[in-house]
Design a protein around this motif. Structure first.
Motif, PDB file in Angstrom:
ATOM      1  N   LEU A   1       9.807   2.959  -7.213  1.00 30.69           N
ATOM      2  CA  LEU A   1      10.430   2.725  -5.916  1.00 30.69           C
ATOM      3  C   LEU A   1       9.511   1.870  -5.051  1.00 30.69           C
ATOM      4  N   PHE A   2      10.043   0.773  -4.524  1.00 33.21           N
ATOM      5  CA  PHE A   2       9.294  -0.117  -3.644  1.00 33.21           C
ATOM      6  C   PHE A   2       9.613   0.251  -2.198  1.00 33.21           C
TER       7      PHE A   2
ATOM      8  N   PHE B   1       9.617  13.953   1.800  1.00 34.61           N
ATOM      9  CA  PHE B   1       9.117  14.033   0.419  1.00 34.61           C
ATOM     10  C   PHE B   1       7.633  14.387   0.421  1.00 34.61           C
ATOM     11  N   TYR B   2       6.847  13.690   1.257  1.00 37.54           N
ATOM     12  CA  TYR B   2       5.400  13.958   1.296  1.00 37.54           C
ATOM     13  C   TYR B   2       5.085  15.360   1.837  1.00 37.54           C
ATOM     14  N   ARG B   3       6.003  15.913   2.625  1.00 41.45           N
ATOM     15  CA  ARG B   3       5.783  17.252   3.194  1.00 41.45           C
ATOM     16  C   ARG B   3       6.196  18.367   2.238  1.00 41.45           C
ATOM     17  N   HIS B   4       6.868  18.032   1.162  1.00 41.82           N
ATOM     18  CA  HIS B   4       7.327  19.060   0.219  1.00 41.82           C
ATOM     19  C   HIS B   4       6.104  19.805  -0.332  1.00 41.82           C
TER      20      HIS B   4
ATOM     21  N   CYS C   1       0.829  -1.207   0.000  1.00 40.12           N
ATOM     22  CA  CYS C   1       0.000   0.000   0.000  1.00 40.12           C
ATOM     23  C   CYS C   1       0.865   1.259   0.000  1.00 40.12           C
ATOM     24  N   GLU C   2       1.962   1.239   0.763  1.00 40.98           N
ATOM     25  CA  GLU C   2       2.863   2.392   0.767  1.00 40.98           C
ATOM     26  C   GLU C   2       3.491   2.591  -0.611  1.00 40.98           C
ATOM     27  N   THR C   3       3.830   1.489  -1.270  1.00 35.79           N
ATOM     28  CA  THR C   3       4.376   1.587  -2.627  1.00 35.79           C
ATOM     29  C   THR C   3       3.331   2.152  -3.583  1.00 35.79           C
ATOM     30  N   LEU C   4       2.089   1.676  -3.473  1.00 34.36           N
ATOM     31  CA  LEU C   4       1.009   2.181  -4.324  1.00 34.36           C
ATOM     32  C   LEU C   4       0.781   3.680  -4.103  1.00 34.36           C
ATOM     33  N   LYS C   5       0.805   4.090  -2.835  1.00 38.76           N
ATOM     34  CA  LYS C   5       0.605   5.511  -2.536  1.00 38.76           C
ATOM     35  C   LYS C   5       1.715   6.350  -3.146  1.00 38.76           C
ATOM     36  N   LEU C   6       2.956   5.875  -3.013  1.00 41.88           N
ATOM     37  CA  LEU C   6       4.079   6.633  -3.564  1.00 41.88           C
ATOM     38  C   LEU C   6       3.962   6.739  -5.085  1.00 41.88           C
ATOM     39  N   ARG C   7       3.591   5.629  -5.731  1.00 45.03           N
ATOM     40  CA  ARG C   7       3.482   5.662  -7.195  1.00 45.03           C
ATOM     41  C   ARG C   7       2.340   6.570  -7.638  1.00 45.03           C
ATOM     42  N   ALA C   8       1.223   6.548  -6.915  1.00 49.41           N
ATOM     43  CA  ALA C   8       0.103   7.428  -7.249  1.00 49.41           C
ATOM     44  C   ALA C   8       0.514   8.894  -7.093  1.00 49.41           C
ATOM     45  N   THR C   9       1.292   9.193  -6.054  1.00 51.40           N
ATOM     46  CA  THR C   9       1.790  10.553  -5.852  1.00 51.40           C
ATOM     47  C   THR C   9       2.702  10.958  -7.006  1.00 51.40           C
TER      48      THR C   9
ATOM     49  N   ALA D   1      -0.038  13.857  -2.585  1.00 55.00           N
ATOM     50  CA  ALA D   1      -0.005  12.788  -1.588  1.00 55.00           C
ATOM     51  C   ALA D   1      -1.369  12.607  -0.937  1.00 55.00           C
ATOM     52  N   LYS D   2      -2.077  13.705  -0.708  1.00 53.59           N
ATOM     53  CA  LYS D   2      -3.429  13.605  -0.133  1.00 53.59           C
ATOM     54  C   LYS D   2      -4.382  12.912  -1.113  1.00 53.59           C
TER      55      LYS D   2
END
Length: 485
Positions: free
Chosen positions: A452-453, A80-83, A44-52, A90-91
């Motif tokens: 990125l995984f 990165f998410y706070r940038h 799920c974290e990988t999916l979120k990063l890729r969607a971002t 990210a939201k």
């Protein structure tokens, strides 16, 4: 307007990546992800990063600097998410990716999420993609549980019903359902699981009225045999001998539309996709033994036993790292798909630790493979043979426990077991004397270099092995896009 996609049992997003990569002649995305549903927290974290990342790239048209900094390890995932350029995307990704373990107990939750996301996508036709977990159907999973009376009650046998429930309730125009080849022979409660699933998908009695088509055999759906649903990835430009059952479901009101089948592509070899990556060495286990000289001694012993010239002491490769300077030499379609020209390095290219005995076995067997042999455990000399009583038997149950990937052909199937050890995934270069890195495994799966995984290395390997090759998914997405006009 792009076609919404619901991605369930999403893993790290292989199917999703392929569909998301399709664009029309005007550069508009043909498919957009409404929601990805997955139970594994790291996936799920990988999916979120890729969607971002996709959200950022839609705006900038390229790989933005904050993401390059993340790949290179110059910034943390949290920062990165706070940038300021990233936090809004990210939201949105938090809404797109939902961690849910699909099943009867969570059905109301998943149904509510899907209904909401489809409403937000504006209604209209949409596509369902995904593959229920395969452990209960795979040959390896079944062999491990022979004689286990609880196996027949394993809930993974019937997780496909959650897929059916989504189809029955929300009626996608098209669905793509993927599973292991062992599904064709798997039996449950007296019947073949594949035939039961196919009958349910085509049954108006179940609230489902779909025509099930093959993506590789151009015959009428009524004349298809179970084996006609097997896609052999190496026949479609994927550098891996990965054979999977994939069904294309077309809703009854759309069955008058013809659909293409996947075109055959030229064979892609292991060398074609990982041959240009930086040469590295692994660390030695235990840590107290780790040094370039100790590593070189192991390589010298293996070379002597294999009858090869003595390796040069000053030719010891560097250790891999999270980020290594690199410019790709890949050409053609593979370059367009895998390589990101914004990057000046490669990520996740660090080998795991190996014991000296395994280093020597890897090097020795790689030397044999370089001579055109497919070495087995009984080919090891006495000095390197595993400490098992029947290791030298020709019928030993673990004869292929050590498997070298061959430079000149596609790799063997990359599966989640790669997370447990590297014995089945030995690098073909004896001068490197190691198993494959996460990035090498990801390239064999056709994940782009900027994918990125998230998680530790074991979790990264597990995600890579559980995925559908994204380039194959892109080819499937082209068939679906053509069918939907």
């Amino acid at each position: 307007m792009s076609i919404p996609v619901i991605d369930v049992f999403a893993g790290p997003g292989g199917l999703n990546e392929g569909f998301s990569a399709l664009h029309d002649p005007n550069g508009e995305q043909r498919f957009s992800t409404a929601v990805s549903i997955e139970m594994d927290p790291w996936a799920c974290e990988t999916l979120k990063l890729r969607a971002t990342f996709r959200g950022l790239r839609r705006v900038t048209g390229h790989t933005p600097a904050p993401y390059v900094d993340l790949l290179a390890g110059r910034t943390s995932l949290t920062d990165f998410y706070r940038h300021p350029d990233v936090e809004g995307h990210a939201k949105e990704a938090d809404e797109e990716v939902r961690r849910i373990e699909l099943g009867e107990k969570t059905r109301a939750i998943s149904d509510s999420v899907i209904a909401e996301r489809l409403r937000n996508a504006g209604g209209g036709e949409w596509v369902l993609i995904g593959g229920p977990p395969c452990q209960a159907y795979s040959l390896a999973g079944r062999s491990r549980r022979v004689g286990d009376p609880s196996f027949k009650d394993d809930h993974k046998h019937v997780l496909y019903r959650e897929y059916l429930n989504i189809i029955a309730k929300f009626e996608p125009a098209v669905f793509v359902m993927e599973n292991v080849k062992g599904m064709l022979s798997s039996q449950h409660e007296g019947g073949r699981i594949f035939e039961r699933i196919k009958a349910d998908l085509e049954s108006p009695r179940m609230g489902l009225d779909y025509e099930i088509r093959s993506l590789v055999v151009p015959v009428a759906a009524a004349d298809l045999q179970p084996s006609d649903f097997i896609i052999r990835a190496e026949e479609h430009g994927i550098p891996q001998r990965r054979h999977r059952v994939i069904m294309l479901g077309v809703r009854s009101d759309l069955t008058s539309r013809a659909s293409m089948v996947l075109g055959k592509q030229g064979q892609v070899s292991v060398r074609d996709v990982i041959g240009d990556l930086p040469a590295i060495r692994s660390r030695i286990s235990p840590v107290s033994n780790d040094s370039p000289s100790a590593w070189h001694e192991s390589r010298m012993l293996a070379a002597a036993l294999a009858g090869e010239r003595e390796p040069q002491r000053d030719a010891v490769p560097e250790l891999g790292d999270r980020w290594l300077p690199y410019r790709s030499r890949i050409r053609g379609e593979l370059a367009e798909w895998l390589v990101d020209s914004s990057l000046s390095g490669i990520t996740l290219h660090e080998a795991r630790r190996h014991m000296p005995s395994d280093l020597q076995r890897y090097a020795y067997l790689s030397y044999l493979a370089g001579r055109g042999k497919s070495p087995k455990v009984m080919d090891l000399p006495a000095q390197l043979a595993p400490n098992h009583r029947n290791a030298s038997r020709t019928d030993a149950p673990f004869a292929d426990r050590f498997r070298v990937q061959q430079w000149v052909s596609p790799s063997t199937t990359v599966v989640s077991h790669i997370a447990k050890d590297g014995h089945y995934y030995i690098h073909p270069d004896p001068e490197q004397m190691r198993s494959l890195t996460v990035r090498e495994a990801a390239r064999l799966q056709t994940f782009p270099d900027n994918y990125l995984f998230v998680g530790n290395r074991t979790q990264q390997y597990h995600q890579v092995g559980n995925a559908v090759p994204p380039l194959l998914a892109k080819r499937i997405g082209e068939v679906v896009a053509d069918l939907l006009g």
